[in-house]
Every structure is written in C-alpha cells, then in structure tokens.
Enzyme design. Structure first.
Site, PDB file in Angstrom:
ATOM      1  N   ARG A   1      -4.992  10.400 -46.354  1.00 47.22           N
ATOM      2  CA  ARG A   1      -4.381  10.496 -45.032  1.00 47.22           C
ATOM      3  C   ARG A   1      -2.989  11.082 -45.157  1.00 47.22           C
ATOM      4  O   ARG A   1      -2.267  10.800 -46.101  1.00 47.22           O
ATOM      5  CB  ARG A   1      -4.267   9.099 -44.398  1.00 47.22           C
ATOM      6  N   CYS A   2      -2.630  11.924 -44.191  1.00 55.25           N
ATOM      7  CA  CYS A   2      -1.241  12.366 -44.085  1.00 55.25           C
ATOM      8  C   CYS A   2      -0.799  12.163 -42.643  1.00 55.25           C
ATOM      9  O   CYS A   2      -1.602  12.266 -41.719  1.00 55.25           O
ATOM     10  CB  CYS A   2      -1.031  13.791 -44.570  1.00 55.25           C
ATOM     11  N   SER A   3       0.481  11.853 -42.485  1.00 58.88           N
ATOM     12  CA  SER A   3       1.001  11.423 -41.186  1.00 58.88           C
ATOM     13  C   SER A   3       1.243  12.542 -40.195  1.00 58.88           C
ATOM     14  O   SER A   3       1.160  12.332 -39.000  1.00 58.88           O
ATOM     15  CB  SER A   3       2.315  10.660 -41.387  1.00 58.88           C
ATOM     16  N   THR A   4       1.578  13.718 -40.683  1.00 57.65           N
ATOM     17  CA  THR A   4       1.911  14.798 -39.755  1.00 57.65           C
ATOM     18  C   THR A   4       1.034  16.011 -40.006  1.00 57.65           C
ATOM     19  O   THR A   4       0.470  16.176 -41.080  1.00 57.65           O
ATOM     20  CB  THR A   4       3.387  15.237 -39.894  1.00 57.65           C
TER      21      THR A   4
ATOM     22  N   GLN B   1       1.946  18.225 -43.026  1.00 53.51           N
ATOM     23  CA  GLN B   1       1.633  17.820 -44.397  1.00 53.51           C
ATOM     24  C   GLN B   1       0.253  18.319 -44.793  1.00 53.51           C
ATOM     25  O   GLN B   1      -0.589  18.614 -43.947  1.00 53.51           O
ATOM     26  CB  GLN B   1       1.701  16.297 -44.534  1.00 53.51           C
TER      27      GLN B   1
END
Length: 193
Positions: free
Chosen positions: A10-13, A16
């Site tokens: 998972r990446c937040s933005t 990314q």
C-alpha cells in the site's frame, strides 16, 4: 498442505510508487499474481479494497506477507484486529522476512511495539501536515478549494435561476458542473465585482 504466500502493498498517495514494495514481496517469495495493492489510500482508512481482497484470498495455512507493518495498518487497534483475525483463521502474518507468532511473548511484544511506532509515525505526519497548512494559511498561500464557477458564472447562474428560465439540471448541463455545485452556488453569497 502447501503454504501459499499472499502479498499486500500500500502507498498513501498517488505520487508514490508501489514498485519497491512489489519487488520486496517478490524477493520474499510471493508470486506477482498473488500481490494485492492499494494505491492512494492511507493506512488509517480501514476501507482498503486491496487489503480486503488479500485477506479474502488467504486460507488456513497460508501466510499474508507485508513489507512492513506500517503498510498493513497505521494504528495499534487496526493492526491488532487484522492480526487477531488472521490468527483465528489459521493464517500466518509475515512482516518482511519475519513471521509473527502470537504464541511467542517476544513476538507479540515486538508486533505491538512495531504497531505503536507505525501509529506514532502516522500521528507525526498528521501533526506536521497541520502545522504546514497553518503556516501556509497564515502566509496567504493556502486558500482552500476554489469554486468551480467564476464569480461572473455564479452571478449568471443566480440570475437565470431567479428568472425561472432553467431548472437546476438545466443549469448544471449548461455550465458543465454537477447539480450539487449549482445548489452550493445558489446558497453561497457572491463576491462583489
């Protein structure tokens, strides 16, 4: 029974990239087609479709592999709930190359410490973001979300609606905006000029 490795990244933005996490998961033995991802979703948001798919893909005896605990959850309660649900289903959890063993007191303590640090890091990021926004706002650099219609367009929407010439739907179509935007425009006081 063969243990299947299911990966989650998972990446937040949206800015990314998941490439490094995917590579780490593959290096840990996860097949590329067994890696589930969430892109642009924070760990504090429990509604993560990729995580839901990864959890659904795991069966008793399988191992859910995440590169780091902070990719799985950003709060201690959420991490604990996910880990407990996996244990109850007979699914192991691997954090990087280490398999979490809830029966081992040291493993349990280590997991809780990692979860606490992940939550702390998330809180620090949130605090720094709020501070940065306050500084930008005080300098006039942060004005918030701008209206979709210019002041002139807003006046015209009000005029046309006031004259009874068009319905809300007609105005939305004419100005290429949503109906809620038209409603907000009619409720908002207009800037002079």
């Amino acid at each position: 029974m063969t243990t299947i490795l299911i990966g989650y990244a998972r990446c937040s933005t949206d800015r990314q990239d998941l490439a490094a996490q995917r590579a780490a998961l593959e290096a840990l033995g996860v097949e590329p087609d067994r890696i589930y991802t969430d892109h642009g979703l924070t760990g504090t948001n429990r509604s993560r479709p990729g995580l839901d798919q990864a959890l659904a893909a795991t069966r008793t005896g399988d191992t859910l592999v995440v590169p780091k605990l902070d990719r799985l959850a950003r709060s201690v309660p959420d991490a604990r709930a996910i880990a407990d649900a996996l244990v109850a289903r007979g699914v192991r959890l691997a954090l990087g190359g280490s398999v979490y063993d809830p029966a081992d007191p040291m493993g349990k303590m280590f997991f809780n410490v990692l979860a606490t640090f992940a939550e702390f890091e998330s809180d620090l990021i949130r605090l720094r973001t709020k501070e940065g926004m306050a500084i930008a706002r005080s300098r006039g650099k942060l004005r918030g979300k701008q209206p979709k219609l210019s002041a002139k367009q807003q006046r015209e929407v009000r005029r046309m609606h006031g004259a009874g010439e068009h319905t809300i739907g007609d105005l939305a179509d004419l100005f290429s905006v949503s109906r809620p935007t038209i409603y907000r425009t009619l409720e908002r006081s207009l800037p002079e000029g």
